[in-house]
Write a protein that holds these residues in place. Sequence first.
Motif, short mmCIF file in Angstrom:
data_model
loop_
_atom_site.label_atom_id
_atom_site.label_comp_id
_atom_site.label_asym_id
_atom_site.label_seq_id
_atom_site.Cartn_x
_atom_site.Cartn_y
_atom_site.Cartn_z
N ASN A 157 73.60 19.22 -69.54
CA ASN A 157 72.89 20.49 -69.52
C ASN A 157 73.80 21.70 -69.36
O ASN A 157 73.32 22.84 -69.35
N SER A 158 75.10 21.48 -69.23
CA SER A 158 76.02 22.62 -69.20
C SER A 158 76.33 23.11 -70.61
O SER A 158 76.93 24.16 -70.79
N TYR A 159 75.91 22.35 -71.62
CA TYR A 159 76.07 22.74 -73.02
C TYR A 159 74.79 23.42 -73.52
O TYR A 159 73.73 23.35 -72.89
N HIS A 160 74.92 24.09 -74.67
CA HIS A 160 73.77 24.76 -75.28
C HIS A 160 73.18 23.84 -76.34
O HIS A 160 73.80 23.60 -77.38
N HIS A 161 71.99 23.36 -76.08
CA HIS A 161 71.37 22.36 -76.95
C HIS A 161 70.37 23.02 -77.90
O HIS A 161 69.45 23.72 -77.48
N PHE A 162 70.58 22.76 -79.18
CA PHE A 162 69.68 23.25 -80.24
C PHE A 162 68.98 22.05 -80.87
O PHE A 162 69.60 21.00 -81.06
N ILE A 163 67.70 22.24 -81.21
CA ILE A 163 66.93 21.17 -81.85
C ILE A 163 66.38 21.68 -83.17
O ILE A 163 65.83 22.79 -83.26
N LEU A 164 66.54 20.87 -84.21
CA LEU A 164 66.08 21.22 -85.54
C LEU A 164 65.39 20.01 -86.14
O LEU A 164 65.94 18.90 -86.14
N ALA A 165 64.16 20.19 -86.65
CA ALA A 165 63.41 19.11 -87.31
C ALA A 165 63.21 19.49 -88.77
O ALA A 165 62.56 20.52 -89.06
N SER A 166 63.75 18.70 -89.70
CA SER A 166 63.68 19.06 -91.12
C SER A 166 63.91 17.85 -92.01
O SER A 166 64.62 16.91 -91.63
N ASP A 167 63.31 17.91 -93.20
CA ASP A 167 63.60 16.92 -94.24
C ASP A 167 64.31 17.56 -95.42
O ASP A 167 64.42 16.97 -96.50
N ASN A 168 64.78 18.80 -95.24
CA ASN A 168 65.51 19.54 -96.28
C ASN A 168 66.98 19.60 -95.88
O ASN A 168 67.36 20.35 -94.97
N ILE A 169 67.80 18.82 -96.53
CA ILE A 169 69.21 18.71 -96.15
C ILE A 169 69.94 20.03 -96.32
O ILE A 169 70.71 20.45 -95.44
N LEU A 170 69.72 20.70 -97.44
CA LEU A 170 70.42 21.96 -97.69
C LEU A 170 70.02 23.02 -96.67
O LEU A 170 70.88 23.73 -96.13
N ALA A 171 68.74 23.11 -96.38
CA ALA A 171 68.27 24.10 -95.41
C ALA A 171 68.80 23.79 -94.02
O ALA A 171 69.23 24.70 -93.29
N ALA A 172 68.81 22.52 -93.65
CA ALA A 172 69.32 22.13 -92.33
C ALA A 172 70.80 22.47 -92.20
O ALA A 172 71.25 22.91 -91.14
#
Length: 571
Positions: free
Chosen positions: A242-257
């Motif tokens: 938890n000392s790091y900055h965690h980002f979450i992304l949910a996608s089925d579009n590889i280019l967009a991700a």
Amino acid sequence: MNLWGVSISCCRRRHGDGGEGRRREAAGAAASATTRTMQISFSPSMRSITISSSNGFLDLMKVKVAARHISYRTLFHTILILAFLLPFVFILTAVVTLEGVNKCSSFDCLGRRLGPRFLGRGGDDSMKLVKELYEILDQVNSEEIPAGLKLTESFSEFLSHMKNNQYDAKTFAVRLKATMENMEREVRRSRLAEQLHKHFAATAIPKGIHCLSLRLTDEYSSNAQARKQLPPPELLPLLSDNSYHHFILASDNILAASVVVTSVVRSSLKPERVVFHVITDKKTYPGMHSWFALNPLSPAIIEVKGVHQFDWLTRENVPVLEAIENHHGVRHHYHGNHIMGTNVSDNPRIFASKLQARSPKYISLLNHLRIYLPELFPNLNKVVFLDDDVVVQRDLSPLWEIDLSGKVNGAVETCKGEDTWVMGKHFRTYFNFSHPLIASKLDPDECAWAYGMNIFDLNAWRKTNIRETYHYWVKENLKSNLTLWKLGTLPPALIAFRGYVRPIDPSWHMLGLGYQEKTDVDSVTKAAVIHYNGQCKPWLEIGYKHLQQFWTKHVNYSNDFIRNCHIFEPQ
């Protein structure tokens, strides 16, 4: 002699008499005609004028002026008044001439037209004609158009038809109304058709992006490098640090991700503190894993995980998803005839919003996944959740320093802003307040907030019943045959998070780049996160060209997979 009260007396004196003097005068007359000098003198009383010329002779002419009957002061004032009025008379005359209301050039006609204006009376025939036309149009406005009236399709045809048939004023007004109403219907049909075509383009998968997924999936099966573990084993403990900055992304579009992750890493002041959790569906997982394995964004840490790899995501824990998938009304709503029930009187903007809400992505597990973040990441305290149609332009680490004051969701409110189309949304925008359940439980004037860039306090979330409330309202909407709302997955979240939202500064999240073509470019450059929510995604042909540049600059068009799939930078 005396002429009009002016007496003129002349005399001529010559120096010398006789023929010799006359001969000298005749010989020198032509040569000296142009060199004579004239002298004019007025008497002090202005009653006589003396004119003399000398060229060797002395000629005198006296002009006596009759006695004046008016004062010079009166004459002076008269000249001043005329000097003041004449320019106005000239201007009015020019204006009347340019108006060309009738072909009238006589002084008598000019007087008839200018006279009422000087006197302040509206005597212009053109104004009377306009008033009469207004009265006729107002009368026709409340009348029905005769059935079977044949209408022209252009203004030139309309004008030619009027001239040829020489209709009276009322018939002209009726046909004008019918023509304009017909053209208005055609414009509405065109705008609705445009929105429908945009909807189909937005829900389809572009050939280049589909190709990219297939090629990367094939690479996953044939290239061990594409299957390497993400992140490496020695970095696995950091996934729950938890000392790091965690980002979450949910996608089925590889280019967009790839654009989302790349933009976050490039914008971060400390990319080594960035940990990305990329979640995708089972069919896209091999290609998504291959992309980030073959295109690492060191020093950031990236994890790619499929929904099938989360043990907690079972039918028992997510019963609402099975209900959504099996509900006939839902299938018909998202996969049925999207133009049924539409008529030309519909507002194109409202129609566009309805179409956007009917995108099949709204019944995808990935779209509902954010409501299960506390269970999917049990060891994390605070995370930033990003949609796959955003671009990050500024370091987001200050988000972790925002005091949420015990709230769960840090989000930008969408009811305040200069652009009322994008930032003028309240609960009435999303819910059907004619339904008694909605009317009894919700306030139509309550401010809405945005999904797409949210800072979630997972510890505070675990102490609430947000997930249960979300499930309850989704089921109630299914029971009512989708009559509570029809605008995607945000409405149940608006209810579930009531009382748990902490508004954050709007500069953190700018919305509308996917449907507001008039988005201010200067505001875009200043925003921390820009969101292409709407149909016109930046990777589609229908994307707004002047806004695509903020997205395309994070795409590596020289990459072999992108180049071989013919994904080109927009020109």
